[in-house]
Design a protein around this motif. Structure first.
Motif, PDB file in Angstrom:
ATOM      1  N   TYR A   1       1.042  -1.156  -0.089  1.00 30.32           N
ATOM      2  CA  TYR A   1      -0.037   0.067   0.162  1.00 30.32           C
ATOM      3  C   TYR A   1       0.679   1.481  -0.185  1.00 30.32           C
ATOM      4  O   TYR A   1       0.447   2.395  -0.649  1.00 30.32           O
ATOM      5  CB  TYR A   1      -0.890   0.056   1.353  1.00 30.32           C
ATOM      6  N   TYR A   2       1.892   1.185   0.844  1.00 26.51           N
ATOM      7  CA  TYR A   2       2.711   2.294   0.736  1.00 26.51           C
ATOM      8  C   TYR A   2       3.390   2.791  -0.568  1.00 26.51           C
ATOM      9  O   TYR A   2       3.590   3.947  -1.014  1.00 26.51           O
ATOM     10  CB  TYR A   2       3.944   1.966   1.840  1.00 26.51           C
ATOM     11  N   LEU A   3       3.981   1.695  -1.264  1.00 26.98           N
ATOM     12  CA  LEU A   3       4.579   2.066  -2.513  1.00 26.98           C
ATOM     13  C   LEU A   3       3.549   2.629  -3.406  1.00 26.98           C
ATOM     14  O   LEU A   3       3.708   3.386  -4.220  1.00 26.98           O
ATOM     15  CB  LEU A   3       5.194   0.780  -2.999  1.00 26.98           C
ATOM     16  N   LEU A   4       2.327   1.880  -3.511  1.00 25.33           N
ATOM     17  CA  LEU A   4       1.282   2.365  -4.502  1.00 25.33           C
ATOM     18  C   LEU A   4       0.949   3.816  -4.274  1.00 25.33           C
ATOM     19  O   LEU A   4       0.950   4.733  -5.032  1.00 25.33           O
ATOM     20  CB  LEU A   4      -0.100   1.618  -4.261  1.00 25.33           C
ATOM     21  N   GLY A   5       0.740   4.327  -2.743  1.00 26.83           N
ATOM     22  CA  GLY A   5       0.709   5.503  -2.414  1.00 26.83           C
ATOM     23  C   GLY A   5       1.608   6.671  -2.963  1.00 26.83           C
ATOM     24  O   GLY A   5       1.556   7.566  -3.416  1.00 26.83           O
ATOM     25  N   ALA A   6       2.872   6.281  -2.964  1.00 25.46           N
ATOM     26  CA  ALA A   6       4.043   6.959  -3.055  1.00 25.46           C
ATOM     27  C   ALA A   6       3.973   7.226  -4.609  1.00 25.46           C
ATOM     28  O   ALA A   6       4.341   8.253  -5.025  1.00 25.46           O
ATOM     29  CB  ALA A   6       5.289   6.497  -2.540  1.00 25.46           C
ATOM     30  N   TYR A   7       4.131   6.200  -5.288  1.00 25.72           N
ATOM     31  CA  TYR A   7       4.117   6.160  -6.777  1.00 25.72           C
ATOM     32  C   TYR A   7       3.029   6.804  -7.300  1.00 25.72           C
ATOM     33  O   TYR A   7       3.179   7.846  -8.362  1.00 25.72           O
ATOM     34  CB  TYR A   7       4.098   4.609  -7.197  1.00 25.72           C
ATOM     35  N   ALA A   8       1.704   6.928  -6.474  1.00 24.59           N
ATOM     36  CA  ALA A   8       0.700   7.731  -7.119  1.00 24.59           C
ATOM     37  C   ALA A   8       0.982   9.171  -7.013  1.00 24.59           C
ATOM     38  O   ALA A   8       0.494  10.045  -7.973  1.00 24.59           O
ATOM     39  CB  ALA A   8      -0.674   7.263  -6.583  1.00 24.59           C
ATOM     40  N   ASP A   9       1.346   9.531  -5.933  1.00 27.75           N
ATOM     41  CA  ASP A   9       1.897  11.024  -5.399  1.00 27.75           C
ATOM     42  C   ASP A   9       2.718  11.441  -6.461  1.00 27.75           C
ATOM     43  O   ASP A   9       2.514  12.482  -7.024  1.00 27.75           O
ATOM     44  CB  ASP A   9       2.453  10.969  -3.995  1.00 27.75           C
ATOM     45  N   PHE A  10       3.918  10.744  -6.783  1.00 29.98           N
ATOM     46  CA  PHE A  10       4.729  10.985  -7.658  1.00 29.98           C
ATOM     47  C   PHE A  10       4.079  11.252  -9.153  1.00 29.98           C
ATOM     48  O   PHE A  10       4.267  12.417  -9.625  1.00 29.98           O
ATOM     49  CB  PHE A  10       5.911  10.024  -7.728  1.00 29.98           C
ATOM     50  N   LEU A  11       3.363  10.386  -9.672  1.00 27.49           N
ATOM     51  CA  LEU A  11       2.550  10.508 -11.048  1.00 27.49           C
ATOM     52  C   LEU A  11       1.767  11.923 -10.977  1.00 27.49           C
ATOM     53  O   LEU A  11       1.758  12.712 -11.931  1.00 27.49           O
ATOM     54  CB  LEU A  11       1.778   9.279 -11.302  1.00 27.49           C
ATOM     55  N   LEU A  12       1.024  12.044  -9.836  1.00 28.66           N
ATOM     56  CA  LEU A  12       0.096  13.402  -9.744  1.00 28.66           C
ATOM     57  C   LEU A  12       1.096  14.530  -9.681  1.00 28.66           C
ATOM     58  O   LEU A  12       0.582  15.506 -10.522  1.00 28.66           O
ATOM     59  CB  LEU A  12      -0.533  13.183  -8.652  1.00 28.66           C
ATOM     60  N   ASP A  13       2.294  14.451  -9.050  1.00 26.81           N
ATOM     61  CA  ASP A  13       3.270  15.722  -9.080  1.00 26.81           C
ATOM     62  C   ASP A  13       3.665  15.835 -10.646  1.00 26.81           C
ATOM     63  O   ASP A  13       4.104  16.872 -10.891  1.00 26.81           O
ATOM     64  CB  ASP A  13       4.156  15.439  -8.169  1.00 26.81           C
ATOM     65  N   GLN A  14       3.848  14.967 -11.308  1.00 25.43           N
ATOM     66  CA  GLN A  14       4.460  14.865 -12.661  1.00 25.43           C
ATOM     67  C   GLN A  14       3.309  15.329 -13.784  1.00 25.43           C
ATOM     68  O   GLN A  14       3.508  15.183 -14.794  1.00 25.43           O
ATOM     69  CB  GLN A  14       5.161  13.408 -13.061  1.00 25.43           C
ATOM     70  N   GLY A  15       2.073  15.411 -13.342  1.00 22.09           N
ATOM     71  CA  GLY A  15       1.037  15.825 -14.093  1.00 22.09           C
ATOM     72  C   GLY A  15       0.675  14.565 -15.123  1.00 22.09           C
ATOM     73  O   GLY A  15       0.450  14.561 -16.019  1.00 22.09           O
ATOM     74  N   ARG A  16       0.347  13.348 -14.448  1.00 21.48           N
ATOM     75  CA  ARG A  16       0.060  12.077 -15.086  1.00 21.48           C
ATOM     76  C   ARG A  16      -1.054  11.499 -14.391  1.00 21.48           C
ATOM     77  O   ARG A  16      -0.740  10.231 -14.119  1.00 21.48           O
ATOM     78  CB  ARG A  16       1.361  11.263 -15.243  1.00 21.48           C
ATOM     79  N   PRO A  17      -2.085  12.187 -14.379  1.00 24.17           N
ATOM     80  CA  PRO A  17      -3.473  11.648 -13.658  1.00 24.17           C
ATOM     81  C   PRO A  17      -3.656  10.523 -14.294  1.00 24.17           C
ATOM     82  O   PRO A  17      -4.238   9.387 -13.693  1.00 24.17           O
ATOM     83  CB  PRO A  17      -4.233  12.839 -13.429  1.00 24.17           C
ATOM     84  N   GLN A  18      -3.654  10.363 -15.697  1.00 26.90           N
ATOM     85  CA  GLN A  18      -4.056   9.128 -16.342  1.00 26.90           C
ATOM     86  C   GLN A  18      -3.750   7.873 -15.660  1.00 26.90           C
ATOM     87  O   GLN A  18      -4.071   7.022 -15.684  1.00 26.90           O
ATOM     88  CB  GLN A  18      -4.034   9.196 -17.769  1.00 26.90           C
ATOM     89  N   GLU A  19      -2.539   7.972 -15.623  1.00 23.65           N
ATOM     90  CA  GLU A  19      -1.536   6.724 -15.294  1.00 23.65           C
ATOM     91  C   GLU A  19      -1.732   6.404 -13.757  1.00 23.65           C
ATOM     92  O   GLU A  19      -1.897   5.274 -13.528  1.00 23.65           O
ATOM     93  CB  GLU A  19      -0.042   7.078 -15.199  1.00 23.65           C
ATOM     94  N   VAL A  20      -2.326   7.520 -13.170  1.00 29.28           N
ATOM     95  CA  VAL A  20      -2.839   7.058 -11.615  1.00 29.28           C
ATOM     96  C   VAL A  20      -3.984   6.394 -11.610  1.00 29.28           C
ATOM     97  O   VAL A  20      -4.353   5.529 -10.933  1.00 29.28           O
ATOM     98  CB  VAL A  20      -2.977   8.488 -10.899  1.00 29.28           C
TER      99      VAL A  20
END
Lengths: 373, 397
Positions: B247-266
């Motif tokens: 769960y932690y990894l999923l959350g951290a990766y999602a945060d990274f993608l959101l910050d990168q402006g890649r919501p579709q991948e989230v």
């Protein structure tokens, strides 16, 4: 083994759990000597406690829950003790339903506990699940005469005591009188019915035409007679319905009230009918009384002081009604000589009232037909 | 008449269709069919873990005095709570240990487990008190040192955290101590060296999959903080490729993608992860960024879950609630209050970020002051935090 555990723990902040910890929701509604209880317990917790997933497939079906109703009731009830004063209040067998909360499905236990006498102090002892889950909590909502208290049971504090304060008699009179006044003001149908009947009261019929009444006193007596007829009639049915002598379906009553307003409006256009306004007021007043009764029963009637609440509510209705009459009469009396009053206010007003009530009538009748949906 | 009826029926249906779905408790109902499934358990009775837990429970029932069995069972339950994201198992673990914890001087193995349970409930001071007691009895307990280090780190007490990592050099594997130290060092002014050290420790022969996952996640977050997006991406993907659901990894990766402006991948990453509040929050933020209608329902669902959590009287998810209030409800004043409450409990980069973002939204320099001071004092290296700080007027001058 030790090292694996070690490593995993450094990834500390789990992003918010998939579920919240275990809670049950216990709602107690106190009335005199009885307590109506609704108790929501998570199926997952019941599964941990007594095992619900009979076939072990990881899915709890209604059939699995239903076949364990007796065990669920026995388990839950053995862990909740309610005492009033010093004596225990036994529970009836619960009716069991299901409800979905944000974290899954809950069994809903509905039952009544009866104490030996009117409850003054209430002691709750809650022991559900603490032996299995040290972080379980019982969220209590205690309601008495519209006042709600909340409390949380935990392993550290499993008992709570509450004082059930009796509202004083005067408070009760005020409360019900206030509801009565409020209801006649906000229930536009009653107001319009009365106004429709009162519109011609400042006029009289002379040689086939409306003419202003010669003096205030005769208008006053006319208004008083109509209002009294309405009051006597609705008081009779309000009383009878409240003590349970007659019960009518509320849709029927509501539609009949709308019809009475239509009739009162139209009757002003037919002088023969307009002459019989006291009879109309009395006859339809009987129906309006049933409408008042349903409001009163929604308020919840304390069993010990039924008469007091009934009388206070009725008084409230009369006070509200008098206030309307007191505003109407001087205004209508002052305007009665004008053409505007005789043609515009009387005719258009009556027609307008009838039209509006017609809309209500359709609405309420169709609502009746919508029930099967 | 018929036409009116049809019209009324249409209006009623339209009203039903438009009215929001009821998310909190509605009216209780009587299910119509026996085969209707009401609830899914997180663990099937036939799962190996469930079987093992059952066996331990049974043997504890036969011998209620056996502390070894109780400790083994509680350990499994805590582990289970982590892998299933379900806090119920923590309460169960605590209940299993209750007979020993109620002693005036509980045995150290039970105290250690209670410290972990309290750590998860964000009762940090109570957890630290338990760890003090354990380390008094067993100064060589590596687990207790590591747990203490991670609590200090979350509280932002980096000096104390470092001191708690040091004994691990001789008590546990070198890479354990290194990761412990590097994680803290990277937050407090030595990001580059820490990353080099940790990258090297990945080459260590004897590390397990879980340890690799941990190290890669720490590395990915370090890289993201220093603004090295391509390295972060690579570490995240390496960690994901290990095939361990976390769960932690999923959350951290999602945060990274959101910050990168890649919501579709989230959305691709989290679309089936609606049960965990923290992951649903990130999914909903992505849906909002893409103007998807689903964000409305998910926002309502999250609001209901936070409300249900508040009813309990415990505040475990204040960080998530602050982020929800700021990012989805757009109520910056309330978000600021929540972020301040959260800052009093924990001080990780995300806690600082939420307080700064909501202070900016409200326009309150004073509210941000404690965080800015704290960042300076501890030499916290985080590109995004520094960008936020630069937006406050007095910092620019």
């Amino acid at each position: 083994m030790r090292l694996i555990l070690t490593i995993a723990l450094l990834l500390l902040t789990t992003p918010a759990w998939a579920h919240k910890p275990s809670d049950s929701l216990l709602s107690l509604t106190v009335q005199q000597d009885r307590i109506d209880v609704r108790w929501d317990i998570a199926l997952r917790d019941l599964d941990d406690a007594i095992g619900l997933d009979a076939n072990g497939d990881g899915a709890i079906t209604w059939g699995e829950v239903r076949s364990r109703h007796d065990e669920i009731a026995a388990y839950a009830l053995s862990r909740l003790t309610i005492t009033s004063g010093e004596t225990h209040c036994p529970a009836q067998a619960p009716r069991q339903l299901i409800d979905n909360h944000t974290d899954g499905a809950y069994a809903v236990l509905l039952f009544t506990m009866t104490c030996p006498s009117t409850i003054e102090t209430l002691q709750a002892d809650y022991r559900l699940l603490f032996d299995l889950d040290a972080q379980h909590k019982g969220l209590l909502r205690l309601t008495h005469e519209g006042d709600t208290t909340t409390a949380i049971f935990s392993q550290e504090s499993p008992t709570r005591q509450f004082t059930i304060s009796e509202t004083s008699m005067w408070n009760q009179v005020q409360q019900y009188a206030h509801e009565g006044i409020w209801h006649i003001w906000m229930g536009y149908d009653h107001v319009l019915f009365l106004l429709a009947l009162l519109l011609p009261a400042v006029l009289r019929r002379v040689a086939g035409r409306w003419e202003p009444t010669p003096d205030f006193l005769s208008a006053f007596w006319e208004v008083l007679a109509i209002v009294t007829a309405f009051t006597i009639a609705h008081s009779i049915t309000l009383g009878m319905a409240t003590v349970g002598l007659i019960a009518l379906p509320s849709r029927l009553v509501e539609s009949a009230i709308a019809a009475s307003v239509v009739f009162a409006g139209i009757s002003n256009l037919y002088p023969a009918l307009a002459q019989r306004r006291r009879v109309i007021a009395f006859f339809f007043g009987l129906i309006h009384g049933f409408g008042f009764a349903s409001v009163l029963s929604d308020l919840g009637l304390p069993r010990g002081s039924l008469a007091l609440s009934l009388v206070s509510f009725n008084l409230g209705v009369e006070v509200g009604q008098l206030a309307i009459v007191a505003m109407f009469l001087p205004l209508a009396y002052g305007l009665r000589n004008s053409w505007t009053y005789q043609r515009l206010v009387l005719v258009s007003g009556s027609l307008g009232i009838a039209a509006l009530a017609c809309a209500w009538l359709i609405e309420r009748m169709l609502d009746l037909k919508l029930i099967p949906l | 008449m018929n036409r009116i009826r049809t019209l009324v029926w249409l209006i009623a249906m339209g009203w039903l269709a438009l009215s929001p779905p009821s998310l909190t408790s509605g009216e209780p109902f009587l299910p119509q069919q026996d085969k209707q499934v009401l609830e899914h358990l997180t663990v099937k009775a036939t799962d190996p873990v469930a079987r093992e837990i059952r066996a331990l429970r049974a043997s504890l029932l036969r011998d209620p005095q056996s502390m070894d069995v109780a400790v083994a069972l509680a350990t499994m339950l805590i582990e289970q709570s982590r892998s299933e994201g379900d806090p119920r198992f923590l309460g169960q673990a605590q209940a299993v240990l209750a007979p020993w914890l109620n002693h005036p001087t509980p045995p150290s193995s039970t105290l250690l487990l209670r410290a972990m349970i309290r750590q998860h409930a964000h009762e940090f001071d109570l957890a630290l008190a338990d760890l003090d007691a354990v380390l008094n009895m067993q100064p060589a307990n590596a687990q207790a040192w590591l747990t203490r280090a991670s609590i200090y780190q979350v509280q932002g007490r980096y000096g104390e955290a470092r001191r708690a990592c040091q004994p691990l050099l001789r008590l546990a594997g070198r890479h354990v101590a290194l990761t412990c130290l590097a994680d803290i060092a990277s937050l407090s002014g030595q990001a580059t060296t820490s990353r080099e050290m940790l990258t090297a420790s990945l080459e260590h022969a004897g590390i397990s999959v879980r340890e690799r996952l941990w190290i890669l996640t720490v590395l990915a977050e370090m890289a993201a903080r220093t603004g090295d997006a391509s390295a972060a991406e690579k570490h995240f993907l390496d960690a994901r490729s290990l095939g361990h659901k976390n769960y932690y990894l999923l959350g951290a990766y999602a945060d990274f993608l959101l910050d990168q402006g890649r919501p579709q991948e989230v959305i691709t990453l989290l679309q089936h992860e609606t049960r965990a509040d923290g992951l649903l929050l990130r999914l909903t933020l992505a849906e909002q960024a893409l103007h998807l209608p689903a964000s409305k329902n998910h926002t309502a669902e999250l609001a209901a879950r936070f409300a249900a959590g508040r009813e309990r009287g415990t505040r475990v998810h204040v960080r998530e609630e602050a982020r929800f209030t700021l990012g989805l409800l757009h109520d910056s004043q309330t978000a600021l209050t929540l972020a301040q409450t959260n800052w009093a409990i924990q001080k990780e980069p995300w806690d600082a970020r939420l307080l700064l973002e909501s202070a900016l939204a409200v326009g309150s320099w004073n509210a941000a002051r404690p965080v800015i001071d704290w960042l300076h004092t501890n030499h916290v290296e985080d590109m995004r935090l520094q960008q936020l700080v630069a937006q406050f007027p007095e910092e620019q001058s």
